[in-house]
Write a protein that holds these residues in place. Structure first.
Motif, PDB file in Angstrom:
ATOM      1  N   TRP A 164       0.836  -1.205   0.000  1.00 60.10           N
ATOM      2  CA  TRP A 164       0.000   0.000   0.000  1.00 60.10           C
ATOM      3  C   TRP A 164       0.874   1.260   0.000  1.00 60.10           C
ATOM      4  CZ3 TRP A 164      -0.546   4.418   2.711  1.00 60.10           C
ATOM      5  CH2 TRP A 164      -1.654   5.207   2.381  1.00 60.10           C
ATOM      6  N   ARG A 165       1.923   1.244   0.792  1.00 59.63           N
ATOM      7  CA  ARG A 165       2.797   2.423   0.895  1.00 59.63           C
ATOM      8  C   ARG A 165       3.463   2.703  -0.456  1.00 59.63           C
ATOM      9  NH1 ARG A 165       2.396   6.103   4.135  1.00 59.63           N
ATOM     10  NH2 ARG A 165       1.890   4.618   5.739  1.00 59.63           N
TER      11      ARG A 165
ATOM     12  N   ARG B 116      -6.921   1.073  14.600  1.00 64.01           N
ATOM     13  CA  ARG B 116      -7.497  -0.163  14.044  1.00 64.01           C
ATOM     14  C   ARG B 116      -7.697  -1.197  15.144  1.00 64.01           C
ATOM     15  NH1 ARG B 116      -3.940  -0.111   8.400  1.00 64.01           N
ATOM     16  NH2 ARG B 116      -5.114   1.620   7.480  1.00 64.01           N
TER      17      ARG B 116
ATOM     18  N   PHE C  64       3.704  -3.788  10.112  1.00 58.72           N
ATOM     19  CA  PHE C  64       3.119  -3.546   8.786  1.00 58.72           C
ATOM     20  C   PHE C  64       3.890  -4.235   7.652  1.00 58.72           C
ATOM     21  CE2 PHE C  64       0.981   0.512  10.454  1.00 58.72           C
ATOM     22  CZ  PHE C  64      -0.300   0.014  10.341  1.00 58.72           C
TER      23      PHE C  64
ATOM     24  N   HIS D 119      -3.565  -5.749  10.827  1.00 57.29           N
ATOM     25  CA  HIS D 119      -3.813  -4.327  10.599  1.00 57.29           C
ATOM     26  C   HIS D 119      -3.471  -3.899   9.174  1.00 57.29           C
ATOM     27  CE1 HIS D 119      -3.641  -3.041  15.154  1.00 57.29           C
ATOM     28  NE2 HIS D 119      -4.480  -4.032  14.928  1.00 57.29           N
ATOM     29  N   ASN D 120      -2.796  -4.756   8.406  1.00 58.56           N
ATOM     30  CA  ASN D 120      -2.700  -4.480   6.961  1.00 58.56           C
ATOM     31  C   ASN D 120      -2.575  -5.794   6.187  1.00 58.56           C
ATOM     32  OD1 ASN D 120       0.045  -5.191   6.980  1.00 58.56           O
ATOM     33  ND2 ASN D 120       0.739  -3.312   5.987  1.00 58.56           N
TER      34      ASN D 120
ATOM     35  N   ASP E 185      -6.495  -2.727   3.729  1.00 55.35           N
ATOM     36  CA  ASP E 185      -5.724  -2.054   2.663  1.00 55.35           C
ATOM     37  C   ASP E 185      -6.332  -2.279   1.273  1.00 55.35           C
ATOM     38  OD1 ASP E 185      -3.822  -0.706   4.124  1.00 55.35           O
ATOM     39  OD2 ASP E 185      -2.118  -1.942   3.518  1.00 55.35           O
TER      40      ASP E 185
ATOM     41  N   LEU F 245      -8.247   0.758   1.594  1.00 62.22           N
ATOM     42  CA  LEU F 245      -7.695   2.084   1.882  1.00 62.22           C
ATOM     43  C   LEU F 245      -7.161   2.609   0.556  1.00 62.22           C
ATOM     44  CD1 LEU F 245      -6.666   4.236   3.952  1.00 62.22           C
ATOM     45  CD2 LEU F 245      -4.548   2.934   4.095  1.00 62.22           C
TER      46      LEU F 245
HETATM   47  O1  AHR Z   1      -1.058   4.399   7.328  1.00 64.49           O
HETATM   48  C1  AHR Z   1      -1.572   3.471   6.459  1.00 64.49           C
HETATM   49  C2  AHR Z   1      -0.957   2.136   6.679  1.00 64.49           C
HETATM   50  O2  AHR Z   1       0.445   2.227   6.548  1.00 64.49           O
HETATM   51  C3  AHR Z   1      -1.341   1.068   5.686  1.00 64.49           C
HETATM   52  O3  AHR Z   1      -2.494   0.389   6.024  1.00 64.49           O
HETATM   53  C4  AHR Z   1      -0.170   0.165   5.769  1.00 64.49           C
HETATM   54  O4  AHR Z   1      -0.092  -0.805   4.766  1.00 64.49           O
HETATM   55  C5  AHR Z   1       0.904   1.176   5.741  1.00 64.49           C
HETATM   56  O5  AHR Z   1       2.115   0.742   5.977  1.00 64.49           O
END
Ligand code: AHR
Length: 323
Positions: free
Chosen positions: A42-43, A171, A195, A223-224, A252, A272
């Motif tokens: 995601w990042r 979360r 993460f 959480h991701n 995500d 996200l």
């Molecule tokens: O801040 C968002 C989070 O940061 C995302 O869900 C995660 O994948 C990232 O590292």
């Protein structure tokens, strides 16, 4: 980057940006972006989309990768202030410790926009924050689990995000709120996987070992998605079936979690958007050119996806976005 991959990325991002509408007001502006690093798919997508958005709008984007360290972010922000940039974007790795440097930016009259994570600092120190409602994300994930286990006893293991980061804190809270009042659901183990995919796998291996090989674990809440993908691998290595022996719910909406859904190995994700920069640049455009104060919190959508939502199609739609 290979030319085919580059073209696919450009085409994918162009589709994502095609719904945006803005004045050309940021043409030639210099904007600093302090990014956390590249801990997750995601990042990586957020970085790609931000660069593409900047290019599209003619912004001179100064990009700084903090490699997960707040001190590097603070250094980068001070550097941007010294250069006299027109604005600063920052994705804050943790939520505390920002007051001083944000105060320095304010003193220098440089508007700061927070991207995807929040800070514990007075709100007048930043122009706006573009992020999801992270408590809601956890709640949506928890509601999905509550709705899917019915009355069955369900022991959950939790993979938390980076310690001290707003998504890890929020979360966790949202998920706990959602399962509160459902005595059959409980979190039996909870640890940070930072993460990342590799940490997610490692921590899940520990959970499985500590829980007699994992037979008593009903679900993993990550959480991701990257940590969920790591956990899926650990579950398979332990001889169990992710997605059925152990349910997998995460946050995500990255392409790999949709692949896992196609394979029957993941059950739910809360999307996200990686496009935080679009609303951020729109807000800066209106502020720098028209003096218009944006809303203090610009909240992105938190949509639940399950295998019923065409995971192959969702994978195809995302694969060119730089994840
Ligand atoms: O801040 C968002 C989070 O940061 C995302 O869900 C995660 O994948 C990232 O590292």
């Amino acid at each position: 980057m290979k030319i085919v991959k580059k073209l696919a990325l450009a085409a994918g991002i162009a589709t994502l940006l095609s719904t945006a509408s803005w004045a050309d007001g940021l043409q030639g502006k210099v904007i600093g972006f302090s990014q956390i690093g590249s801990e997750s798919g995601w990042r990586a997508a957020e970085t790609s989309v931000t660069k593409a958005q900047a290019e599209e709008r003619g912004i001179d984007l100064k990009f700084a990768d903090a490699q997960q360290k707040q001190e590097n972010q603070i250094k980068a922000i001070r550097g941007f202030i010294a250069q006299g940039v027109d604005a600063i974007l920052v994705a804050p790795v943790v939520s505390t410790g920002w007051e001083e440097v944000l105060g320095e930016a304010k003193e220098a009259n440089i508007p700061v926009v927070l991207l995807d994570r929040g800070v514990d600092a007075p709100q007048d120190l930043y122009l706006t924050s573009v992020a999801s409602d992270q408590v809601k994300e956890g709640h949506v994930a928890g509601d999905w689990l509550v709705g899917n286990v019915g009355d069955k006893e369900c022991k959950v293991v939790e993979l938390q995000g980076t310690v001290g980061s707003s998504p890890a804190i929020n979360r966790k809270k949202g998920f706990e709120d959602a399962i509160a009042g459902h005595a059959n659901l409980s979190i039996i183990r909870s640890q940070t996987g930072d993460f990342t995919r590799s940490k997610g796998k490692e921590v899940m291996e520990g959970f499985l070992k500590a829980e007699g090989g994992g037979k008593g674990i009903c679900a993993v809440y990550a959480h991701n998605d990257d940590m969920a993908v790591g956990a899926i691998q650990a579950i398979k290595d332990a001889g169990l079936k992710p997605g059925s022996d152990i349910l997998v719910v995460s946050i995500d909406g990255v392409p790999d979690i949709f692949s896992a859904m196609v394979a029957g190995e993941a059950n739910a994700t809360v999307e996200l958007t990686p496009n935080m920069a679009g609303p951020a640049f729109d807000a800066l455009d209106a502020y720098l050119n028209g003096g218009k104060e944006p809303e203090k919190f610009i909240i992105t959508e938190s949509k639940l996806y399950t295998p019923a939502d065409d995971p192959q199609g969702e994978y195809d739609r995302r694969k060119g976005l730089g994840y």
